[in-house]
Each structure stands twice: as structure tokens, then as C-alpha cells.
Design a protein around this motif. Structure first.
Motif, PDB file in Angstrom:
ATOM      1  N   ALA A 194      11.372  -1.430  -7.252  1.00  0.00           N
ATOM      2  CA  ALA A 194      11.944  -1.324  -5.905  1.00  0.00           C
ATOM      3  C   ALA A 194      13.254  -2.090  -5.959  1.00  0.00           C
ATOM      4  O   ALA A 194      13.274  -3.296  -6.171  1.00  0.00           O
ATOM      5  CB  ALA A 194      11.012  -1.927  -4.869  1.00  0.00           C
ATOM      6  N   TRP A 248       7.046  -0.572   6.164  1.00  0.00           N
ATOM      7  CA  TRP A 248       7.013  -1.347   4.918  1.00  0.00           C
ATOM      8  C   TRP A 248       5.705  -1.119   4.186  1.00  0.00           C
ATOM      9  O   TRP A 248       5.669  -0.960   2.969  1.00  0.00           O
ATOM     10  CB  TRP A 248       7.193  -2.842   5.237  1.00  0.00           C
ATOM     11  CG  TRP A 248       8.600  -3.201   5.596  1.00  0.00           C
ATOM     12  CD1 TRP A 248       9.710  -2.441   5.412  1.00  0.00           C
ATOM     13  CD2 TRP A 248       9.045  -4.411   6.220  1.00  0.00           C
ATOM     14  NE1 TRP A 248      10.816  -3.091   5.876  1.00  0.00           N
ATOM     15  CE2 TRP A 248      10.447  -4.312   6.379  1.00  0.00           C
ATOM     16  CE3 TRP A 248       8.407  -5.568   6.656  1.00  0.00           C
ATOM     17  CZ2 TRP A 248      11.212  -5.324   6.946  1.00  0.00           C
ATOM     18  CZ3 TRP A 248       9.167  -6.577   7.222  1.00  0.00           C
ATOM     19  CH2 TRP A 248      10.555  -6.451   7.370  1.00  0.00           C
ATOM     20  N   ASP A 249       4.613  -1.092   4.970  1.00  0.00           N
ATOM     21  CA  ASP A 249       3.298  -0.870   4.391  1.00  0.00           C
ATOM     22  C   ASP A 249       3.252   0.466   3.643  1.00  0.00           C
ATOM     23  O   ASP A 249       2.739   0.573   2.533  1.00  0.00           O
ATOM     24  CB  ASP A 249       2.267  -0.913   5.520  1.00  0.00           C
ATOM     25  CG  ASP A 249       0.933  -0.375   5.069  1.00  0.00           C
ATOM     26  OD1 ASP A 249       0.349  -1.009   4.172  1.00  0.00           O
ATOM     27  OD2 ASP A 249       0.505   0.673   5.584  1.00  0.00           O
ATOM     28  N   LEU A 287       5.798   2.051   2.388  1.00  0.00           N
ATOM     29  CA  LEU A 287       6.680   1.979   1.210  1.00  0.00           C
ATOM     30  C   LEU A 287       6.012   1.208   0.072  1.00  0.00           C
ATOM     31  O   LEU A 287       6.156   1.568  -1.097  1.00  0.00           O
ATOM     32  CB  LEU A 287       8.022   1.342   1.598  1.00  0.00           C
ATOM     33  CG  LEU A 287       8.869   2.189   2.555  1.00  0.00           C
ATOM     34  CD1 LEU A 287      10.146   1.455   2.957  1.00  0.00           C
ATOM     35  CD2 LEU A 287       9.217   3.536   1.941  1.00  0.00           C
ATOM     36  N   PHE A 288       5.251   0.164   0.431  1.00  0.00           N
ATOM     37  CA  PHE A 288       4.496  -0.557  -0.598  1.00  0.00           C
ATOM     38  C   PHE A 288       3.546   0.388  -1.315  1.00  0.00           C
ATOM     39  O   PHE A 288       3.391   0.355  -2.526  1.00  0.00           O
ATOM     40  CB  PHE A 288       3.651  -1.677   0.041  1.00  0.00           C
ATOM     41  CG  PHE A 288       4.402  -2.962   0.218  1.00  0.00           C
ATOM     42  CD1 PHE A 288       5.087  -3.536  -0.833  1.00  0.00           C
ATOM     43  CD2 PHE A 288       4.409  -3.602   1.451  1.00  0.00           C
ATOM     44  CE1 PHE A 288       5.789  -4.724  -0.663  1.00  0.00           C
ATOM     45  CE2 PHE A 288       5.101  -4.782   1.632  1.00  0.00           C
ATOM     46  CZ  PHE A 288       5.784  -5.341   0.575  1.00  0.00           C
ATOM     47  N   LYS A 338       5.276   2.530  -3.787  1.00  0.00           N
ATOM     48  CA  LYS A 338       5.647   1.758  -4.954  1.00  0.00           C
ATOM     49  C   LYS A 338       4.442   1.611  -5.877  1.00  0.00           C
ATOM     50  O   LYS A 338       4.552   1.757  -7.094  1.00  0.00           O
ATOM     51  CB  LYS A 338       6.153   0.397  -4.502  1.00  0.00           C
ATOM     52  CG  LYS A 338       6.724  -0.450  -5.600  1.00  0.00           C
ATOM     53  CD  LYS A 338       7.362  -1.668  -4.980  1.00  0.00           C
ATOM     54  CE  LYS A 338       7.256  -2.901  -5.837  1.00  0.00           C
ATOM     55  NZ  LYS A 338       7.117  -2.761  -7.242  1.00  0.00           N
ATOM     56  N   GLU A 346      13.967  -7.753   4.978  1.00  0.00           N
ATOM     57  CA  GLU A 346      13.542  -6.484   4.387  1.00  0.00           C
ATOM     58  C   GLU A 346      13.749  -6.510   2.867  1.00  0.00           C
ATOM     59  O   GLU A 346      12.884  -6.094   2.100  1.00  0.00           O
ATOM     60  CB  GLU A 346      14.359  -5.347   4.989  1.00  0.00           C
ATOM     61  CG  GLU A 346      13.970  -3.994   4.472  1.00  0.00           C
ATOM     62  CD  GLU A 346      14.384  -2.911   5.457  1.00  0.00           C
ATOM     63  OE1 GLU A 346      13.671  -2.752   6.449  1.00  0.00           O
ATOM     64  OE2 GLU A 346      15.426  -2.286   5.251  1.00  0.00           O
ATOM     65  N   GLN A 348      11.092  -8.693   1.406  1.00  0.00           N
ATOM     66  CA  GLN A 348       9.773  -8.063   1.473  1.00  0.00           C
ATOM     67  C   GLN A 348       9.602  -6.976   0.421  1.00  0.00           C
ATOM     68  O   GLN A 348       8.565  -6.864  -0.208  1.00  0.00           O
ATOM     69  CB  GLN A 348       9.598  -7.401   2.847  1.00  0.00           C
ATOM     70  CG  GLN A 348       9.322  -8.337   3.973  1.00  0.00           C
ATOM     71  CD  GLN A 348       7.834  -8.533   4.169  1.00  0.00           C
ATOM     72  OE1 GLN A 348       7.035  -7.771   3.653  1.00  0.00           O
ATOM     73  NE2 GLN A 348       7.476  -9.582   4.877  1.00  0.00           N
ATOM     74  N   LEU A 349      10.605  -6.144   0.286  1.00  0.00           N
ATOM     75  CA  LEU A 349      10.422  -4.895  -0.455  1.00  0.00           C
ATOM     76  C   LEU A 349      10.941  -4.903  -1.884  1.00  0.00           C
ATOM     77  O   LEU A 349      10.440  -4.168  -2.718  1.00  0.00           O
ATOM     78  CB  LEU A 349      11.106  -3.743   0.291  1.00  0.00           C
ATOM     79  CG  LEU A 349      10.443  -3.233   1.566  1.00  0.00           C
ATOM     80  CD1 LEU A 349      11.283  -2.124   2.177  1.00  0.00           C
ATOM     81  CD2 LEU A 349       9.038  -2.713   1.270  1.00  0.00           C
ATOM     82  N   CYS A 350      11.969  -5.684  -2.150  1.00  0.00           N
ATOM     83  CA  CYS A 350      12.692  -5.464  -3.410  1.00  0.00           C
ATOM     84  C   CYS A 350      12.219  -6.366  -4.538  1.00  0.00           C
ATOM     85  O   CYS A 350      12.118  -7.576  -4.381  1.00  0.00           O
ATOM     86  CB  CYS A 350      14.187  -5.676  -3.195  1.00  0.00           C
ATOM     87  SG  CYS A 350      14.867  -4.549  -1.991  1.00  0.00           S
TER      88      CYS A 350
END
Lengths: 321, 250
Positions: free
Chosen positions: A42, A185-186, A188-189, A192, A207, A210-212
Motif C-alpha cells: 500500500a 479504510w476497513d 481497503l485493508f 490489501k 489516512e 493508517q493505510l500506507c
């Protein structure tokens, strides 16, 4: 064991747009960047508006030819194999650009046909994706009746119709309320975890954190630095930040009083228009030192350092300017 | 190209009934009001036929031209900007030329359907002498519309906002509509104005539709009209392939 397998490789990537008016100056949105994104990562572009994030994303999406430099997407040159590249990408544009006159399901069906998928295949896939986006109950409603969060989830579902290897998301949660952001986000997790490479732009540091797995900080068309959120913070900033507020106009004076130029490395004082930031390994100790120096702030707050601080350090500006 | 056409057909499924009603009602009202109503005031004949016979095929061509402006102008700018239909499609394997081609196919279909509805109404007024003539006139009207739609779409994709199109409609389309021989024979116009009108595409469409409908078409002028209109279509397609690529793959 980690198998390195780059899905995006770029070197010296530039994008210059011709002048809009006769006699105007061409605009260089991306001024030479290098990138490498591994499969399953990510990867984020963090930066303020106008940093060149969206222009970079358009090049990665195979709809904008670089002005200079080399770019390989899934090992292919998008200038020569645009169609093949785009067939393996999913794109979530900043504006959802859904067809508001069609139903939720129909939006997926017509989009799937763009990829040349058979009617049957698209129907099946649309069913799965509606489930994934938690929109099954809304399947036959028109898009104009959906909330912003639902529309964004539908746009993500649409981008997944061709089972893409890379998902490009431009500002995925801009304009959404906090709850809708967390739902997104959930989702997108989960993608991933399923092995989809996520590439996103954001100007929200939370963000990005959290995500990257890894991100680059962009400013004025260039990459200021690159690393994991943790690495970037450790490289540029102390662990904690003490935020002090004083009456307007006094911040400069206080900074001098606190011995701005004589602080032990890696401590640092940063004067902002509305507050003073004291970067220190231990914020409480710094506060004690400030009090000992006879400084009386209106408010004092100790917090963890964030990417926002890294950005400020690297560019001299805050993200939201 | 058919993948892009599929999108437009899918959208059309929601609205086709309404558009058919409009396509029939419009000529019906116009032919009743202007052809039969106002036309009754016209004494004698125009070019040797009744005013209604003269007016109907002219209006058919003019209506095709107006439909072309809506479908090839407003709809294209909207698809490119406000609705972002083109940019969305451009992110998929579709090439800009296919996105253009698919939309143009859909526009052609719409023009042909509207023209067919119009000719059906003409037949109700006893203005069509046979199925062969009907087919020829529908084809001519469709070509007339496409001669505007193709070059217009090539430009409209580059337009940033709708008001620009409104200006062109007001100052370009309206004069053409009024002076291209729709309502009266261009022979009545003073020489220089007539010369200008006869260079414009709508006059060629009007004359082609009218001579075909009245059975007075001669080979030479008809070939000239066809060649001129087809030339505009080809020029529009070639230009559109460039402008769509420039706008969608920047």
C-alpha cells in the motif's frame, strides 16, 4: 520471505502541461520523480493540493503520457501498451463520476462491459462486489439516492470489476464524514490482505499513517522524502511534540526566551502563526523546562509526532495551507 | 467502439419512450401549425407544390440539424465535463477514438430514429409517395444531422462550459435554421445572401431532403449535396479522433 516484484517503476518522471492560453507559460506539474512500488504494497503520495499527486496518478493510470522520464507499469510501457496496462488497473477518481441516472448495479454492469467482460461474467462479479461494498441492499436503487460514503464504496467496487492487480485511489476519503472514512479504510485493508496493490494520494496524514506501508511526500512536483510512516517520523522528527499557545504576536519572543538556537539536537522549536511547536524526545520534560524558564502558555499539549510534522519540517509549510 | 455504444444504449433504455413521443409530437405540431395553419395563408404554390409539401421536408432537415446540435454538442460537452462519462471510460481499455466512435454511432441511431418518426408523420399527411422515398429521405436527414454532429462533437469535447455552446447555438444555428430554405425558397433571397446560405451545410440538407421527397431530385445536385455532407462527416470524424485523444489522454 519477501519476494520483490515491482509493479510500478519510474525514473525521472516529468509532466509538463502546455500553456492554456496563447503566450502563457507551460505548467510543470511533476518535475522529475523516481518511484518503485512492490506487488501487494500500500503506497501513498502525501502532499498538499497542487503538489503533483493527481498528475502522477494520471500517468500511473495510463491516461497521461509522461513528458520525460521512463515509466513501467506491470513491466509494460504505458505509452506503447496503454490498453493492456489499463485492462489490469482499477481507477478510483477523486470525483466519483458515477452515472446518477443508472442504478447501483447498472453502474457496475456498464463499466464491466468497457473491459469486454461477458454479460454473465459481469453479473456474477457485480454481485460479489456489491456484497464487498456492502451495497447489496441498495443494488437496484438509483445512484442519486446514495450518500457520499456509499457512492465512494460503489466507485471502489466499480474499479474492481476487472479484478485489477493495482488499485489507484485519488483522495479516497476526501469529503467523507469520519464514520464513512473508517468503513472505507476497513474495505481497503481487506483488499490489501487479498494481495491487491494499493496506490493512493491523500492530504490527510492520518489516512497515510493508517493505510500506507510506504509513502512519498510530494511538494511542488518533487519527492521530498520516502519511507514508511514510522521511518519518516524517526528520520526527521523527535518522538513527541509539545504544542504551546500564547497570546497572538508573542510566539517569536517566547521562542527566543526558550533558547531556540541553543536547543540540544534533535530538539527544535517551530513558530507557527497560532502556536509554538517544541519537538522533543519527551514532551513532559520539555514542558517542565518551559515552566522553569518562566514561560506561561495559555494551553500546553503533549502529543506524538505525526506525518504532518514531517511535512512541515521538509517543506516549511503545513499540509492544509 | 461497440463497448462504448453499449453504454449509451443502456442509458437510452430509460428514456427511449419519451424521446419517441417527442420525435412524433414535434413534427406533428409543427406541420399542423405552420404547414397546414400558416400555410393556408400562402396563396397558390411554392416551387409548384403546396406550402405544406414544400415546408415538411425542409423542416425535417432542419430538425435533424437541431437534434444533432443537442446530441453532438450539449451531450458531448456534458459527457466530457459535468458527467465525466468520457474520462471514466478513458481509464478502461477503451481508446479515445473508440469512445468517440461509440458515441457517434449512438448519435447516428438517434438521428435516424427521429427522422423515421418525422417521415412517418409526413406520411400521415400524405406527403410521402412510397416506401423507397421514405427510406431515401430518412437517410438524407440522418446524413444532414451527422454532417453537423461529427464536426461539432470534435469541438464540443474541448469546450469547458455549456454557455459557450449556447452562444454558438444562438448566433450560428438560429440564422441557419431561418435562412437555409426551410420556410421559404432561397431563390427569394438577394444574391449575396443566397450565395452564403448555399455554402452552408443545412441548405444542402434541406435541398436534398426536399428534392427527394418531391421526386424532383436530379443526379448532379444530389451528388453535390451528398458529397458535401459526407465530406463534413469525414472531416468531423478525423478531427474528433485528434481532439478526443488530446482531451481524454492528456
Amino acid at each position: 520471505m519477501v519476494v520483490l516484484n515491482a509493479v510500478i517503476e519510474a525514473a525521472g518522471l516529468e509532466k509538463t502541461y502546455p500553456a492554456r492560453d496563447r503566450g502563457g507559460t507551460p505548467f510543470r506539474a511533476v518535475a522529475g520523480i523516481g518511484l518503485r512500488v512492490e506487488r501487494g504494497e500500500a503506497f501513498g503520495f502525501l502532499g498538499p493540493n497542487g503538489a503533483g499527486k493527481s498528475s502522477t496518478m494520471r500517468m500511473l493510470g495510463g491516461v497521461s503520457a509522461p513528458t520525460a522520464g521512463t515509466l513501467r507499469i506491470l513491466g509494460l510501457d504505458p505509452a506503447a501498451h496503454g490498453r493492456r496496462v489499463r485492462a489490469r488497473l482499477g481507477v478510483v477518481p477523486q470525483d466519483d463520476s458515477l452515472d446518477v441516472h443508472l442504478t447501483v448495479r447498472e453502474n457496475l454492469l456498464v463499466y464491466g462491459r468497457y473491459f469486454g467482460l461477458s454479460r454473465k461474467a459481469v453479473r456474477e462479479r457485480a454481485g460479489e462486489l456489491l456484497e464487498f461494498a456492502r451495497l447489496t441492499e441498495k443494488a437496484d436503487e438509483r445512484v442519486e439516492h446514495l450518500s457520499g460514503g456509499m457512492r465512494r464504496r460503489l466507485t471502489i467496487a466499480r474499479a474492481l470489476i476487472n479484478d485489477p492487480e493495482i488499485l489507484l485511489l485519488d483522495e479516497p476519503t476526501t469529503g467523507l464524514d469520519p464514520q464513512a472514512r473508517h468503513v472505507l479504510w476497513d474495505r481497503l485493508f481487506r483488499l490489501k490482505q487479498d494481495g491487491v496493490t494499493l496506490i493512493l494520494t491523500t492530504h490527510y496524514m492520518d489516512e497515510a499513517e493508517q493505510l500506507c506501508d510506504r509513502l512519498v511526500i510530494m511538494d511542488k512536483g518533487l519527492i521530498a522524502d520516502e519511507g514508511s510512516p514510522r521511518e519518516l517520523i524517526e528520520r526527521h522528527i523527535t518522538r513527541e511534540v509539545l504544542e504551546l499557545r500564547f497570546p497572538p504576536g508573542e510566539h517569536e519572543q517566547v521562542a527566543v526566551k526558550l533558547g531556540r538556537d541553543g536547543l540540544p539536537e534533535p530538539e527544535r522549536l517551530e513558530v507557527l502563526p497560532d502556536r509554538l511547536l517544541w519537538y522533543a524526545e519527551d514532551g513532559e520534560t520539555a514542558l517542565a523546562r518551559a515552566t522553569a524558564a518562566g514561560v506561561q502558555p495559555i494551553t500546553a499539549l503533549v502529543r506524538r509526532a505525526t506525518l504532518e510534522d514531517v511535512f512541515l519540517r521538509l517543506t516549511g509549510r503545513s499540509l492544509t495551507d | 467502439m461497440f463497448r462504448a455504444l453499449h453504454y449509451w444504449l443502456y442509458r437510452y433504455r430509460r428514456t427511449w419512450r419519451g424521446t419517441i413521443v417527442i420525435s412524433v409530437a414535434n413534427p406533428l405540431l409543427f406541420l399542423l401549425a405552420i404547414g397546414a395553419g400558416l400555410g393556408a395563408l400562402v396563396r397558390g404554390s411554392v416551387d409548384g407544390v403546396s406550402y405544406l409539401e414544400f415546408f415538411a421536408p425542409g423542416l425535417l432537415a432542419a430538425a435533424a440539424f437541431q437534434n444533432a446540435f443537442v446530441d453532438g454538442g450539449f451531450a458531448v460537452t456534458s459527457a466530457s465535463r459535468r458527467e465525466r462519462i468520457y474520462p471514466t471510460a478513458a481509464a478502461t481499455p477503451l481508446e479515445p477514438g473508440e469512445i468517440f466512435g461509440g458515441h457517434l454511432l449512438f448519435i447516428t441511431l438517434r438521428l435516424a430514429l427521429s427522422a423515421a418518426a418525422f417521415v412517418l408523420v409526413m406520411a400521415l399527411f400524405g406527403l410521402v409517395s412510397g416506401p423507397g422515398v421514405a427510406v431515401a429521405v430518412v437517410g438524407a436527414a440522418t446524413l444532414t444531422g451527422l454532417a453537423l454532429a461529427a464536426p461539432l462533437a470534435a469541438w464540443a469535447v474541448t469546450v469547458r462550459d455549456i454557455p459557450q455552446l449556447n452562444t454558438v447555438f444562438r448566433f450560428g444555428m438560429m440564422p441557419l435554421y431561418l435562412f437555409s430554405g426551410t420556410f421559404f425558397s432561397v431563390a427569394q433571397l438577394p444574391g449575396p445572401i443566397r450565395a452564403v446560405v448555399q455554402v452552408m451545410p443545412l441548405w444542402h440538407g434541406v435541398d436534398l431532403c426536399r428534392t427527394l421527397a418531391l421526386g424532383t431530385a436530379a443526379l448532379g445536385p444530389s451528388l453535390l449535396h451528398l458529397g458535401y455532407l459526407a465530406g463534413l462527416v469525414v472531416a468531423g470524424v478525423l478531427a474528433g479522433r485528434v481532439t478526443f485523444r488530446r482531451c481524454l489522454h492528456t
